[in-house]
Design a protein around this motif. Structure first.
Motif, PDB file in Angstrom:
ATOM      1  N   UNK A 178       0.861  -1.148  -0.119  1.00 12.70           N
ATOM      2  CA  UNK A 178      -0.018  -0.045  -0.025  1.00 12.70           C
ATOM      3  C   UNK A 178       0.950   1.121  -0.209  1.00 12.70           C
ATOM      4  N   UNK A 179       0.525   2.195  -0.703  1.00 15.97           N
ATOM      5  CA  UNK A 179       1.187   3.711  -0.590  1.00 15.97           C
ATOM      6  C   UNK A 179       0.901   4.136   0.589  1.00 15.97           C
ATOM      7  N   UNK A 180       1.824   4.420   1.425  1.00 14.50           N
ATOM      8  CA  UNK A 180       1.752   5.253   2.749  1.00 14.50           C
ATOM      9  C   UNK A 180       2.088   6.657   2.606  1.00 14.50           C
ATOM     10  N   UNK A 181       3.100   7.057   1.981  1.00 18.98           N
ATOM     11  CA  UNK A 181       3.794   8.316   1.539  1.00 18.98           C
ATOM     12  C   UNK A 181       4.486   8.283   0.410  1.00 18.98           C
ATOM     13  N   UNK A 182       4.981   9.307   0.055  1.00 19.24           N
ATOM     14  CA  UNK A 182       5.729   9.460  -1.126  1.00 19.24           C
ATOM     15  C   UNK A 182       6.996   8.558  -1.252  1.00 19.24           C
ATOM     16  N   UNK A 183       7.521   8.302   0.040  1.00 14.73           N
ATOM     17  CA  UNK A 183       8.697   7.329   0.073  1.00 14.73           C
ATOM     18  C   UNK A 183       8.276   6.128   0.213  1.00 14.73           C
ATOM     19  N   UNK A 184       7.265   5.769   1.168  1.00 13.90           N
ATOM     20  CA  UNK A 184       6.982   4.623   1.208  1.00 13.90           C
ATOM     21  C   UNK A 184       5.491   3.907   0.447  1.00 13.90           C
ATOM     22  N   UNK A 185       6.371   3.241  -0.660  1.00 11.42           N
ATOM     23  CA  UNK A 185       5.306   3.088  -1.566  1.00 11.42           C
ATOM     24  C   UNK A 185       5.015   1.574  -1.899  1.00 11.42           C
ATOM     25  N   UNK A 186       3.897   1.047  -2.483  1.00 13.67           N
ATOM     26  CA  UNK A 186       3.627  -0.172  -2.832  1.00 13.67           C
ATOM     27  C   UNK A 186       4.889  -0.958  -3.569  1.00 13.67           C
ATOM     28  N   UNK A 187       5.177  -2.054  -3.036  1.00 16.65           N
ATOM     29  CA  UNK A 187       6.295  -2.805  -3.850  1.00 16.65           C
ATOM     30  C   UNK A 187       7.687  -2.508  -3.054  1.00 16.65           C
ATOM     31  N   UNK A 188       7.814  -1.735  -2.209  1.00 16.51           N
ATOM     32  CA  UNK A 188       9.050  -1.492  -1.260  1.00 16.51           C
ATOM     33  C   UNK A 188       9.262  -2.591  -0.378  1.00 16.51           C
ATOM     34  N   UNK A 189      10.552  -3.054  -0.226  1.00 18.20           N
ATOM     35  CA  UNK A 189      11.060  -4.351   0.447  1.00 18.20           C
ATOM     36  C   UNK A 189      11.863  -3.734   1.339  1.00 18.20           C
ATOM     37  N   UNK A 190      11.788  -4.472   2.587  1.00 18.27           N
ATOM     38  CA  UNK A 190      12.275  -4.368   3.990  1.00 18.27           C
ATOM     39  C   UNK A 190      12.474  -5.647   4.650  1.00 18.27           C
ATOM     40  N   UNK A 191      12.904  -5.277   5.914  1.00 16.50           N
ATOM     41  CA  UNK A 191      13.207  -6.368   6.677  1.00 16.50           C
ATOM     42  C   UNK A 191      12.684  -5.935   8.038  1.00 16.50           C
ATOM     43  N   UNK A 192      12.004  -7.196   8.734  1.00 14.64           N
ATOM     44  CA  UNK A 192      11.336  -6.982  10.090  1.00 14.64           C
ATOM     45  C   UNK A 192      12.371  -6.954  11.161  1.00 14.64           C
ATOM     46  N   UNK A 193      12.263  -5.725  12.030  1.00 13.60           N
ATOM     47  CA  UNK A 193      13.372  -5.615  12.903  1.00 13.60           C
ATOM     48  C   UNK A 193      12.613  -5.619  14.281  1.00 13.60           C
ATOM     49  N   UNK A 194      11.454  -5.584  14.557  1.00 17.47           N
ATOM     50  CA  UNK A 194      10.914  -5.692  15.922  1.00 17.47           C
ATOM     51  C   UNK A 194       9.349  -5.875  15.575  1.00 17.47           C
ATOM     52  N   UNK A 195       8.742  -6.676  16.398  1.00 22.52           N
ATOM     53  CA  UNK A 195       7.321  -7.180  16.499  1.00 22.52           C
ATOM     54  C   UNK A 195       6.789  -6.872  17.646  1.00 22.52           C
ATOM     55  N   UNK A 196       5.522  -6.088  17.756  1.00 25.38           N
ATOM     56  CA  UNK A 196       4.694  -5.780  19.057  1.00 25.38           C
ATOM     57  C   UNK A 196       3.269  -6.486  18.769  1.00 25.38           C
ATOM     58  N   UNK A 197       2.275  -6.451  19.774  1.00 28.19           N
ATOM     59  CA  UNK A 197       1.159  -7.047  19.570  1.00 28.19           C
ATOM     60  C   UNK A 197       0.347  -6.305  18.566  1.00 28.19           C
ATOM     61  N   UNK A 198       0.599  -4.910  18.010  1.00 27.16           N
ATOM     62  CA  UNK A 198      -0.421  -4.481  17.081  1.00 27.16           C
ATOM     63  C   UNK A 198       0.294  -3.473  16.188  1.00 27.16           C
ATOM     64  N   UNK A 199       1.637  -3.970  15.991  1.00 28.87           N
ATOM     65  CA  UNK A 199       2.556  -3.101  14.948  1.00 28.87           C
ATOM     66  C   UNK A 199       3.651  -4.030  14.626  1.00 28.87           C
ATOM     67  N   UNK A 200       4.524  -3.447  13.755  1.00 27.30           N
ATOM     68  CA  UNK A 200       5.775  -4.161  13.164  1.00 27.30           C
ATOM     69  C   UNK A 200       6.471  -2.990  12.966  1.00 27.30           C
ATOM     70  N   UNK A 201       7.976  -2.922  13.097  1.00 26.14           N
ATOM     71  CA  UNK A 201       9.041  -2.038  12.930  1.00 26.14           C
ATOM     72  C   UNK A 201       9.667  -2.613  11.681  1.00 26.14           C
ATOM     73  N   UNK A 202       9.801  -1.953  10.476  1.00 26.59           N
ATOM     74  CA  UNK A 202      10.461  -2.595   9.305  1.00 26.59           C
ATOM     75  C   UNK A 202      11.624  -1.572   8.947  1.00 26.59           C
TER      76      UNK A 202
END
Length: 118
Positions: A42-66
């Motif tokens: 999903x496009x979230x901002x002009x920098x965070x666009x559909x197709x952008x790949x990343x790596x999960x670095x933290x996991x919480x109950x209702x969120x993820x840090x990538x």
């Protein structure tokens, strides 16, 4: 691919179950581990666009840090149509059909069996 660590499962909350939910690219169950590769769907901002790949670095109950190319992004559950889910999918590999319309910085293509008789 086997990865070390504990898996966290994020289950979507569907308000109205219909054919639209079954066709969504965001899965009903999203299984993640720290270190797994993911793709934003999903496009979230002009920098965070559909197709952008990343790596999960933290996991919480209702969120993820990538980590998207050294930019840490905290992603909360988002509304996609009528499905509440984190807008990520695993991205160790995808089909050419899935890649159409995506913004991809790096790709490795296996074109060994792309032609068929007829």
């Amino acid at each position: 691919m086997e990865m070390d660590g504990v898996s966290k499962c994020y289950q979507s909350i569907d308000e109205d179950v219909n054919k639209l939910c079954s066709k969504m690219c965001v899965p009903k169950l999203l299984h993640l581990k720290i270190g797994c590769l993911v793709m934003l769907v999903k496009n979230i901002s002009s920098a965070l666009v559909n197709g952008l790949q990343g790596k999960v670095v933290a996991i919480k109950a209702y969120s993820v840090t990538v980590d998207f190319e050294n930019d840490l992004v905290h992603i909360d559950i988002k509304i996609v149509a009528i499905r509440h889910q984190i807008p990520l999918i695993l991205s160790f590999s995808i089909t050419i059909h899935k890649a159409q319309g995506l913004t991809l910085d790096r790709v490795e293509v296996d074109a060994s069996n792309i032609f068929s008789p007829g």
